[in-house]
Design a protein around this motif. Structure first.
Motif, short mmCIF file in Angstrom:
data_model
loop_
_atom_site.label_atom_id
_atom_site.label_comp_id
_atom_site.label_asym_id
_atom_site.label_seq_id
_atom_site.Cartn_x
_atom_site.Cartn_y
_atom_site.Cartn_z
N PRO A 147 0.80 -1.23 0.00
CA PRO A 147 0.00 0.00 0.00
C PRO A 147 0.83 1.28 0.00
CG PRO A 147 -0.93 -1.58 1.52
CD PRO A 147 0.39 -2.14 1.08
N THR A 148 2.01 1.24 0.59
CA THR A 148 2.87 2.43 0.60
C THR A 148 3.22 2.85 -0.82
OG1 THR A 148 3.80 1.73 2.72
CG2 THR A 148 5.01 3.40 1.48
N ALA A 149 3.46 1.86 -1.67
CA ALA A 149 3.79 2.16 -3.07
C ALA A 149 2.56 2.54 -3.88
CB ALA A 149 4.47 0.94 -3.70
N MET A 150 1.36 2.25 -3.37
CA MET A 150 0.13 2.55 -4.08
C MET A 150 -0.42 3.94 -3.74
SD MET A 150 -1.75 -1.15 -3.52
CE MET A 150 -3.28 -0.67 -4.32
N LEU A 178 0.91 7.60 -5.69
CA LEU A 178 0.33 7.82 -7.02
C LEU A 178 -1.18 7.82 -6.95
CD1 LEU A 178 0.57 8.12 -10.07
CD2 LEU A 178 0.75 5.62 -10.23
N GLY A 179 -1.76 6.92 -6.17
CA GLY A 179 -3.21 6.82 -6.07
C GLY A 179 -3.85 8.10 -5.57
N SER A 180 -3.23 8.72 -4.57
CA SER A 180 -3.79 9.96 -4.03
C SER A 180 -3.75 11.09 -5.06
CB SER A 180 -3.04 10.37 -2.76
OG SER A 180 -1.68 10.66 -3.05
N ALA A 184 1.60 -0.01 -10.64
CA ALA A 184 0.92 -0.75 -11.71
C ALA A 184 -0.51 -1.08 -11.32
CB ALA A 184 1.69 -2.03 -12.02
N PHE A 185 -0.73 -1.49 -10.07
CA PHE A 185 -2.08 -1.77 -9.61
C PHE A 185 -2.95 -0.51 -9.64
CE2 PHE A 185 -0.56 -5.55 -6.85
CZ PHE A 185 -0.64 -6.38 -7.96
N VAL A 186 -2.36 0.61 -9.24
CA VAL A 186 -3.10 1.88 -9.26
C VAL A 186 -3.52 2.23 -10.68
CG1 VAL A 186 -2.95 4.35 -8.84
CG2 VAL A 186 -2.04 2.75 -7.16
N ALA A 231 -8.37 1.65 -5.96
CA ALA A 231 -7.01 1.26 -5.59
C ALA A 231 -6.69 1.68 -4.16
CB ALA A 231 -6.00 1.88 -6.55
N LEU A 232 -7.08 2.89 -3.77
CA LEU A 232 -6.78 3.37 -2.43
C LEU A 232 -7.58 2.61 -1.38
CD1 LEU A 232 -6.45 7.23 -2.92
CD2 LEU A 232 -4.65 5.57 -2.43
N LEU A 233 -8.81 2.26 -1.66
CA LEU A 233 -9.59 1.47 -0.70
C LEU A 233 -9.02 0.07 -0.56
CD1 LEU A 233 -13.23 2.60 -1.60
CD2 LEU A 233 -11.87 3.21 0.43
N THR A 234 -8.51 -0.48 -1.66
CA THR A 234 -7.82 -1.77 -1.58
C THR A 234 -6.57 -1.65 -0.72
OG1 THR A 234 -8.61 -2.41 -3.77
CG2 THR A 234 -6.71 -3.60 -2.92
#
Length: 421
Positions: free
Chosen positions: A29-32, A35-37, A165-167, A179-182
Motif C-alpha cells: 500500500p505504501t507504493a500505491m 500515485l493513487g492519491s 501498476a495496480f493503481v 485502488a486506495l480502498l484496496t
C-alpha cells in the motif's frame, strides 16, 4: 547458484514462510498511496495543483514521521507500534478517499494526506530490521545476514513496481478510489498480521536488553543523505520517463518502462547474495555509485522508445545493489537498539528525495524536455559517488554482541565481513 538458493532457504528458515508474504502485502500500500492519491484528487477536483499538494503532504508526512515510528518500535517493540499505525493508516487513507469523493476543500485533502503519510506503519524498514535481528539472534553466518538484506530489498523493489501498476490498472478499469480502498484494506489486514506475527515478540525481547539511545557515527548521516539522493534519482527518472514517452506519443508505455527498470533491479538485488564476503562494503558502495553515474549518463542522449527501454533496464542493475549496500552499512554502524529507527530514516529519505526531485524535475521536463529531468538524475548519481568516495568512519561498525541487542544470550556473534577496505 546452489549456494545462493541455500542462503535464501536459511533466511526463510529464520522468518518462516508466512512473514515474507504478509510483510510484502503490508508494504505494497505504501507504493500505491502516493500515485493513487494524486490520481484520485486530480480526478475529483479537476486540479493538478490540488492533487500535487495532497500527494506532497502525504510524502512529507511519511518523511517526517517514519523515523519517529521506527524509534518507537525500537523502544516499545514492533507489535504495539505497527498495530496502532496500521489501523490509523487504514482509517486515514479511507478518510482521504471519502474526502476527495465528497469534494472537500484543498486544506482538508492536504491534512488527510499528511495524516495518511505520517501513519504509514513502516512495514518495509521494520521487516528488514526484524529479519536481520533474528539472524543475529540465532547466530547466523554473515552470508545469511547479507541474504536477509538482499531478500528484503528485492521485496521493496517488487512492491515499488507492482504498487503503481495496480493503481494504473484500477484507474483504467474503475477509478483510483478503488485502488486506495484496496490499499486501506491491505493495511488493516496485513499490517495487523505483521504486527501480531510471533517474530515481533522475539525481536522485542532481544532489543530491550540493549541501550535505548546510543550516539551514532557520523558516517550514518552520510548514508542517509545518499539514500535521499537515490530517492531523487527515482523521482527524476519518473519525470523523465513520463516526459519522453509523452513526447514520443507513447504515454501508455510509461508504466512498462519503469517496470522494466524495477524488474532488473529486483533481479540484481537477489544476486547480491553471491558477492564474495571478503569484498568490503565500502568497495561495494563505491562500485555501485560509480555504476549509477556511468549507467545514468546515456539517458541524456536517448530519443527513442527502444533506446529508453534498453537504457533504463540496464540502469536497474545498479539500483538495488546500491540500496542493499547502504542498508548493510547502516546495519553495521548503528547500535541494535536503534536499528529500526535507522532503517526507517533510510526509507523516509527515499520518499522525501523522490517527492522533491519529482516536483523539480517535472517542472524542468515541462519547460525543457525529458533531458532536463534526466540531468537531475545524473547530478544525484554523481553526488552519491562523491559521498561514497569521500566518507570516512565506515570502519567504526559494532558487533551486535557488544550491544546485546540482537544476539541471544550465550550465542557468539557471527564473523563479520569487512566494512572498510
Amino acid at each position: 547458484m546452489a549456494g545462493s538458493l541455500q542462503t535464501y532457504r536459511n533466511v526463510l528458515a529464520l522468518t518462516g514462510p508466512v512473514l515474507p508474504v504478509i510483510s510484502f502485502l503490508g508494504r505494497l500500500p505504501t507504493a500505491m498511496c502516493q500515485l493513487g492519491s494524486v490520481l484520485l484528487v486530480a480526478e475529483t477536483s479537476g486540479s493538478l495543483a490540488t492533487a500535487g499538494l495532497a500527494g506532497g503532504a502525504l510524502a512529507a508526512g511519511q518523511t517526517v514521521a517514519g523515523p519517529l515510528l521506527g524509534r518507537a518500535a525500537d523502544r516499545y517493540g514492533q507489535r504495539t507500534v505497527v498495530l496502532a499505525a496500521a489501523i490509523a493508516n487504514a482509517a486515514a487513507v479511507t478518510g482521504l478517499v471519502l474526502a476527495a469523493l465528497a469534494h472537500l476543500p484543498t486544506g482538508w485533502l492536504a491534512l488527510l494526506g499528511a495524516l495518511a503519510g505520517a501513519s504509514v506503519p513502516q512495514v518495509g524498514p521494520l521487516a528488514r530490521s526484524r529479519t536481520v535481528a533474528l539472524a543475529h539472534r540465532s547466530g547466523a553466518d554473515e552470508r545469511t545476514v547479507a541474504g536477509a538484506l538482499s531478500f528484503e530489498g528485492t521485496l521493496d523493489e517488487i512492491s515499488f513496481v507492482l504498487g503503481p501498476a495496480f493503481v494504473g490498472l484500477a484507474a483504467a478499469l474503475a477509478q483510483p478510489a478503488a485502488a486506495l480502498l484496496t490499499a486501506a484494506a491491505l493495511l488493516a489486514v496485513c499490517g495487523t498480521a505483521f504486527a501480531l506475527h510471533p517474530t515481533a515478540r522475539q525481536v522485542t525481547a532481544a532489543r530491550r536488553t540493549g541501550a535505548a539511545r546510543t550516539r551514532l557515527p557520523g558516517a550514518v548521516y552520510a548514508l542517509r543523505v545518499t539514500m535521499a539522493l537515490q530517492g531523487a534519482m527515482f523521482g527524476a527518472s519518473q519525470a523523465g520517463i513520463t516526459a519522453l514517452t509523452g513526447q514520443l506519443g507513447r504515454a501508455s508505455q510509461t508504466g512498462l518502462v519503469y517496470a522494466a527498470m524495477g524488474v532488473m533491479s529486483a533481479a540484481a538485488g537477489l544476486a547480491m547474495v553471491a558477492v564474495p564476503e571478503w569484498l568490503a562494503l565500502r568497495t561495494r558502495w563505491r562500485t555501485a555509485t560509480a555504476a549509477l553515474v556511468v549507467l545514468s549518463v546515456p539517458l541524456l542522449f536517448v530519443h527513442t522508445l527502444l533506446g529508453l527501454y534498453a537504457t533504463v533496464t540496464v540502469l536497474g542493475v545498479a539500483y538495488a545493489p546500491h540500496l542493499i549496500t547502504v542498508f548493510g552499512l547502516t546495519e553495521r554502524l548503528v547500535p541494535a537498539g536503534r536499528l529500526a529507527e535507522s532503517m526507517a530514516f533510510l526509507t523516509s529519505g527515499i520518499v522525501g528525495g523522490q517527492a522533491l526531485a519529482l516536483a523539480l524535475s517535472g517542472r524542468l521536463a515541462q519547460d525543457h524536455g525529458a533531458v532536463a529531468a534526466f540531468a537531475v538524475m545524473v547530478v544525484a548519481a554523481t553526488l552519491c559517488a562523491v559521498l561514497a568516495w569521500s566518507v570516512r568512519g565506515l570502519g567504526e561498525g559494532r558487533a551486535h554482541a557488544a550491544t546485546g541487542g540482537a544476539v541471544a544470550p550465550g550465542v557468539p556473534a557471527a564473523p563479520r565481513a569487512p566494512v572498510d577496505s
